[in-house]
Design a protein around this motif. Structure first.
Motif, short mmCIF file in Angstrom:
data_model
loop_
_atom_site.label_atom_id
_atom_site.label_comp_id
_atom_site.label_asym_id
_atom_site.label_seq_id
_atom_site.Cartn_x
_atom_site.Cartn_y
_atom_site.Cartn_z
N GLN A 88 0.73 -1.09 -0.04
CA GLN A 88 0.39 -0.31 -0.15
C GLN A 88 0.88 1.28 -0.15
O GLN A 88 0.65 2.56 -0.66
CB GLN A 88 -1.36 0.26 1.11
CG GLN A 88 -2.16 0.84 0.99
CD GLN A 88 -2.48 0.47 -0.37
OE1 GLN A 88 -3.56 -0.22 0.06
NE2 GLN A 88 -2.83 2.61 -0.59
N GLU A 89 1.89 1.61 0.64
CA GLU A 89 2.29 2.59 1.25
C GLU A 89 3.32 2.67 0.00
O GLU A 89 4.23 3.68 -0.73
CB GLU A 89 3.49 2.51 2.70
CG GLU A 89 3.24 2.83 3.57
CD GLU A 89 2.12 3.99 3.81
OE1 GLU A 89 2.81 5.29 2.89
OE2 GLU A 89 1.35 4.21 3.66
N HIS A 90 4.09 1.42 -0.81
CA HIS A 90 4.63 1.51 -1.94
C HIS A 90 3.57 2.26 -3.35
O HIS A 90 4.52 3.14 -4.26
CB HIS A 90 5.48 0.44 -3.15
CG HIS A 90 6.16 0.23 -3.59
ND1 HIS A 90 7.05 0.97 -4.39
CD2 HIS A 90 5.66 -0.62 -4.84
CE1 HIS A 90 7.79 1.15 -5.13
NE2 HIS A 90 7.19 0.03 -5.75
N ALA A 91 2.47 1.38 -3.33
CA ALA A 91 1.27 2.08 -4.66
C ALA A 91 1.45 3.42 -4.41
O ALA A 91 1.66 4.76 -5.18
CB ALA A 91 0.29 2.04 -4.07
N GLU A 92 1.44 4.44 -3.62
CA GLU A 92 0.93 5.41 -2.89
C GLU A 92 1.91 6.25 -2.98
O GLU A 92 1.85 7.44 -3.97
CB GLU A 92 0.14 6.27 -1.05
CG GLU A 92 -0.40 5.22 -0.81
CD GLU A 92 -2.31 5.96 -1.71
OE1 GLU A 92 -2.09 7.07 -2.55
OE2 GLU A 92 -3.06 5.12 -1.56
N GLU A 93 3.67 6.04 -3.26
CA GLU A 93 4.58 6.26 -3.56
C GLU A 93 4.51 6.60 -5.42
O GLU A 93 5.66 7.80 -5.44
CB GLU A 93 5.73 5.48 -2.64
CG GLU A 93 7.13 5.80 -3.39
CD GLU A 93 8.94 4.70 -3.00
OE1 GLU A 93 9.17 4.93 -1.49
OE2 GLU A 93 8.00 3.95 -2.76
N ARG A 95 2.54 6.39 -6.46
CA ARG A 95 1.09 7.96 -7.46
C ARG A 95 1.27 9.12 -7.77
O ARG A 95 0.98 9.86 -8.15
CB ARG A 95 -0.32 7.59 -6.71
CG ARG A 95 -1.34 8.27 -6.86
CD ARG A 95 -2.84 7.51 -6.40
NE ARG A 95 -3.09 7.32 -5.34
CZ ARG A 95 -3.92 6.88 -4.69
NH1 ARG A 95 -4.84 6.46 -5.03
NH2 ARG A 95 -4.11 6.69 -3.09
N ALA A 96 2.22 9.23 -6.03
CA ALA A 96 3.07 10.72 -6.18
C ALA A 96 3.90 10.89 -6.90
O ALA A 96 4.38 11.91 -7.36
CB ALA A 96 3.48 10.56 -4.45
N ILE A 101 -2.26 3.44 -9.68
CA ILE A 101 -2.63 2.52 -8.98
C ILE A 101 -2.68 1.82 -9.49
O ILE A 101 -4.83 1.94 -9.62
CB ILE A 101 -2.99 2.74 -7.16
CG1 ILE A 101 -2.09 3.71 -6.42
CG2 ILE A 101 -3.25 1.64 -6.30
CD1 ILE A 101 -2.54 4.31 -5.39
#
Length: 295
Positions: A88-93, A95-96, A101
């Motif tokens: 999850q945190e990598h996907a948000e990384e 997306r930023a 995603i």
């Protein structure tokens, strides 16, 4: 059990049982002569349950772990597959950084020729300055399977490896949209240090993962942050094709990769990837040999 492929002084590869923290320190016991074992770990994966008692009690030649060369644990796997943006945190990384995603599991192929040993060098290709690291929990399939239900998926797992899904970033997004080329450079698949069998791991979805570069912590996360867990991954893939003994599934990387900060690997860097209960692999980044030095 912890099972390794190894060689001593250039001998032919053999299979050993790794015994850690014993009275004689960390040792490797040669189990190749156990009836039914031989020298191919991939070949015996479907029989590991039956062979287990004999392997555990074997008393073959013993070596200090530091005196052997550990090889990639699985010889000649048919498939090495990876899943993208599965933490999850990598996907948000991602997306930023402008990468959407995925709405479903995003799988790619790593050509098996990329696989190297737990302490082998990682070659930085001359054609890129965007060499990145990704610590991953790798699952090794233990028996041929198709149409596996999520609730049955653990039964087809032989064990686990530590993996570094080394990536050439500019080839991922710009020169190979399928990811295959950017994920498949020679030496960009360090795995090991040995196969830890499934029975040794209480919960593979609750393991700490850490990756350091020259001792600096870059990734420090737990496997419970997966968007699709390892059982869902196996169920998803086996809707499409048969998984075979020895197939390797790299199950995603957590936040902290080099791409967002442009903090890429360079020759001389030492990358250490460690997963709780599985051990650690450590690889030095080296420059690509000049054309005249290539074999």
């Amino acid at each position: 059990m912890k099972l390794a492929r190894f060689t001593v002084d250039g001998s032919e590869p053999r299979i050993g049982r790794v015994d850690l923290d014993g009275a004689d320190g960390d040792v490797l016991v040669d189990v190749s002569e156990v009836p039914g074992v031989g020298t191919s770990l991939r070949a015996i994966l479907p029989e590991l349950d039956a062979l287990g008692p004999a392997i555990r009690s074997a008393e073959g030649a013993s070596y200090a772990l530091a005196d052997v060369e550990l090889l990639p644990p699985i010889d000649d796997p048919q498939k090495y597959l990876g899943i993208g943006m599965n933490y999850q945190e990598h996907a948000e990384e991602a997306r930023a950084a402008g990468i959407p995603i995925p709405t479903s599991q995003l799988w790619f192929n790593k050509q098996v020729t990329c696989i190297t040993g737990p302490y082998g060098d990682i070659v930085k290709p001359d054609l890129s300055d965007e060499l990145d690291y990704e610590i991953e929990l790798a699952v090794v399939i233990g028996r041929e399977c198709k149409h596996v239900a999520v609730e049955d998926a653990r039964s087809v797992i032989a064990g686990y490896l530590v993996a570094n899904d080394v990536s050439v970033r500019d080839w991922l997004q710009k020169r190979s949209p399928t990811f295959t080329l950017g994920k498949s450079f020679d030496t960009h698949g360090p795995v090991g240090p040995w196969l830890t069998t499934d029975d040794e791991i209480a919960d593979p979805l609750d393991l700490r993962m850490t990756l350091t570069v020259n001792g600096e912590v870059r990734q420090d996360w737990r496997t419970d942050d997966m968007i699709s867990d390892i059982y869902e991954q196996i169920a998803y893939l086996t809707q499409v094709f048969t998984l075979k003994p020895g197939d390797i599934l790299a199950t995603g990387t957590p936040a902290g990769i080099g791409a967002p900060t442009r903090n890429f690997l360079k020759p001389g860097d030492v990358v250490r990837a460690e997963i709780e209960g599985l051990g650690a692999i450590e690889n030095r980044v080296v420059p690509e040999p000049s054309v005249g030095d290539r074999s």
